[in-house]
Design a protein around this motif. Structure first.
Motif, PDB file in Angstrom:
ATOM      1  N   LEU A  73     -38.018 -10.114 -11.548  1.00 38.19           N
ATOM      2  CA  LEU A  73     -39.448 -10.450 -11.543  1.00 38.19           C
ATOM      3  C   LEU A  73     -39.667 -11.877 -12.067  1.00 38.19           C
ATOM      4  N   ASP A  76     -38.646 -14.258  -9.525  1.00 39.69           N
ATOM      5  CA  ASP A  76     -39.648 -14.277  -8.447  1.00 39.69           C
ATOM      6  C   ASP A  76     -40.839 -15.160  -8.807  1.00 39.69           C
ATOM      7  N   GLY A 102     -37.478  -8.463  -3.365  1.00 36.81           N
ATOM      8  CA  GLY A 102     -38.311  -7.697  -4.294  1.00 36.81           C
ATOM      9  C   GLY A 102     -37.504  -6.602  -4.963  1.00 36.81           C
ATOM     10  N   PRO A 103     -38.084  -5.972  -5.988  1.00 37.76           N
ATOM     11  CA  PRO A 103     -37.320  -5.012  -6.799  1.00 37.76           C
ATOM     12  C   PRO A 103     -37.454  -3.557  -6.351  1.00 37.76           C
ATOM     13  N   PHE A 104     -38.143  -3.288  -5.230  1.00 40.48           N
ATOM     14  CA  PHE A 104     -38.472  -1.887  -4.930  1.00 40.48           C
ATOM     15  C   PHE A 104     -37.701  -1.284  -3.766  1.00 40.48           C
ATOM     16  N   TYR A 157     -45.328   1.695  -5.418  1.00 42.18           N
ATOM     17  CA  TYR A 157     -44.190   2.209  -4.643  1.00 42.18           C
ATOM     18  C   TYR A 157     -43.796   3.562  -5.210  1.00 42.18           C
ATOM     19  N   TYR A 191     -51.342  -5.809  -3.984  1.00 40.27           N
ATOM     20  CA  TYR A 191     -51.088  -5.117  -5.255  1.00 40.27           C
ATOM     21  C   TYR A 191     -50.546  -6.123  -6.269  1.00 40.27           C
ATOM     22  N   ILE A 193     -47.856  -7.330  -9.030  1.00 37.45           N
ATOM     23  CA  ILE A 193     -46.488  -7.033  -9.462  1.00 37.45           C
ATOM     24  C   ILE A 193     -46.583  -6.471 -10.891  1.00 37.45           C
ATOM     25  N   ARG A 212     -49.905  -9.842  -5.123  1.00 33.50           N
ATOM     26  CA  ARG A 212     -49.246 -10.147  -3.856  1.00 33.50           C
ATOM     27  C   ARG A 212     -50.173  -9.737  -2.705  1.00 33.50           C
ATOM     28  N   HIS A 215     -48.479  -6.398   2.429  1.00 35.27           N
ATOM     29  CA  HIS A 215     -47.255  -6.641   3.198  1.00 35.27           C
ATOM     30  C   HIS A 215     -46.445  -5.366   3.341  1.00 35.27           C
ATOM     31  N   HIS A 217     -42.258  -4.284   3.843  1.00 35.69           N
ATOM     32  CA  HIS A 217     -40.883  -4.823   3.746  1.00 35.69           C
ATOM     33  C   HIS A 217     -39.975  -4.302   4.860  1.00 35.69           C
ATOM     34  N   VAL A 245     -45.388 -14.541  -5.958  1.00 40.21           N
ATOM     35  CA  VAL A 245     -43.943 -14.812  -5.873  1.00 40.21           C
ATOM     36  C   VAL A 245     -43.605 -15.818  -4.764  1.00 40.21           C
TER      37      VAL A 245
HETATM   38  C1  BEZ Z   1     -42.396  -6.714  -3.692  1.00 39.27           C
HETATM   39  O1  BEZ Z   1     -42.947  -7.177  -2.739  1.00 39.27           O
HETATM   40  O2  BEZ Z   1     -42.084  -5.529  -3.651  1.00 39.27           O
HETATM   41  C2  BEZ Z   1     -42.178  -7.554  -4.904  1.00 39.27           C
HETATM   42  C3  BEZ Z   1     -41.587  -8.782  -4.772  1.00 39.27           C
HETATM   43  C4  BEZ Z   1     -41.383  -9.559  -5.900  1.00 39.27           C
HETATM   44  C5  BEZ Z   1     -41.782  -9.102  -7.135  1.00 39.27           C
HETATM   45  C6  BEZ Z   1     -42.384  -7.863  -7.250  1.00 39.27           C
HETATM   46  C7  BEZ Z   1     -42.598  -7.096  -6.133  1.00 39.27           C
END
Ligand code: BEZ
Ligand code: FE
Length: 276
Positions: A73, A76, A102-104, A157, A191, A193, A212, A215, A217, A245
């Motif tokens: 994070l 990012d 991203g972390p998810f 998530y 949402y 982060i 953010r 989006h 992924h 990010v």
């Molecule tokens: C995401 O899009 O899931 C994400 C990307 C970077 C930091 C936190 C969430």
């Protein structure tokens, strides 16, 4: 190596890495020390500020576990993740651009047939996602693997919800013989982060927001092509011009169109780079 002072210490530390057997590690450690020392000199770092920095990194460590990765994070929000993606994913202009992981993401998401609803209990406005996967030569890519994941309408998530044990709004589909993919899910929303930890405090202290833009992924793998990690973004989403990010690319922004029955439809065609 005694009696080092502020004018001689950098060279002494650099010299200490001279015997590093791995040449790349030596290059990285040498450069890291030179830049760290230059930074401390440039800002005239005080001892109190040095301690605050150590405390910040310590708190990042304490909050990190299997479900929460504060260091990614941090990378990012400092733009380091996107810089690394940009430097390592240069490809012909016709190819779909990469963006941050991203972390998810979760390994081993469930596999679904084309057209299946992958929301699996995640709440939100229904949304169909479809398109094609092709190579730069325009040839369709059959059996490409699309691993997709997104948040629910509350911006969470599945892995952020302790009460949820299975996959929600995440799954794997494969393109058909014509390179087509499709699945049903829910409408992506903006949402924030995770900002209840040290990274969030840093954002607040610097007057930045944690949001953010909406989006979805994608991680796309296909034989003979470079793996693509990217998102598609909702046109006109809030925060599209101020992603926390720094991951938005205009080529990844597309229209998510409301249908007469209230569902949404988004169509996006991916173009993969052949492996060298
Ligand atoms: C995401 O899009 O899931 C994400 C990307 C970077 C930091 C936190 C969430
Ligand atoms: Fe995301």
């Amino acid at each position: 190596m005694i009696n080092l002072n502020q004018d001689t210490i950098t060279q002494a530390v650099v010299k200490s890495f001279e015997g590093t057997p791995d040449a790349r590690l030596k290059e990285i450690m040498t450069s890291l020390v030179q830049h760290l020392h230059a930074f401390a000199r440039e800002v005239k770092l005080t001892e109190e500020e040095w301690f605050k920095g150590i405390d910040f990194i310590t708190r990042c460590g304490h909050i990190t576990d299997d479900r929460r990765q504060e260091f990614i994070l941090l990378s990012d929000v400092l733009g380091l993740s996107m810089l690394t993606v940009a430097m390592n994913n240069e490809k012909p202009a016709a190819c779909t651009e990469a963006t941050v992981f991203g972390p998810f993401h979760v390994d081993g998401a469930p596999e679904y047939d084309l057209g299946t609803d992958i929301s699996n209990g995640a709440t939100g406005t229904p949304c169909t996602v479809r398109g094609t996967v092709r190579g730069i030569d325009g040839k369709s890519v059959a059996n490409a693997m699309l691993d997709v994941w997104q948040s629910d309408e509350n911006g969470l998530y599945d892995v952020q919800k302790p009460e949820v044990s299975g996959a929600q709004a995440r799954g794997i589909v494969h393109t058909d013989a014509e390179g087509r993919y499709s699945f049903d899910s829910i409408l992506a929303v903006p949402y924030p982060i995770p900002h209840d930890g040290p990274v969030g405090q840093m954002l607040e202290a610097t007057g930045r927001h944690p949001w953010r833009p909406a989006h979805l992924h994608f991680l796309i793998k296909a034989d003979g092509y470079e793996t693509l990690i990217t998102h598609i973004f909702r046109n006109n989403s809030d925060y599209i011009d101020s992603d926390a990010v720094f991951a938005v690319r205009s080529s990844l922004v597309c229209d998510w169109v409301e249908q007469p029955d209230g569902r949404y439809l988004v169509e996006y065609d991916f173009v993969l780079n052949p492996k060298a």
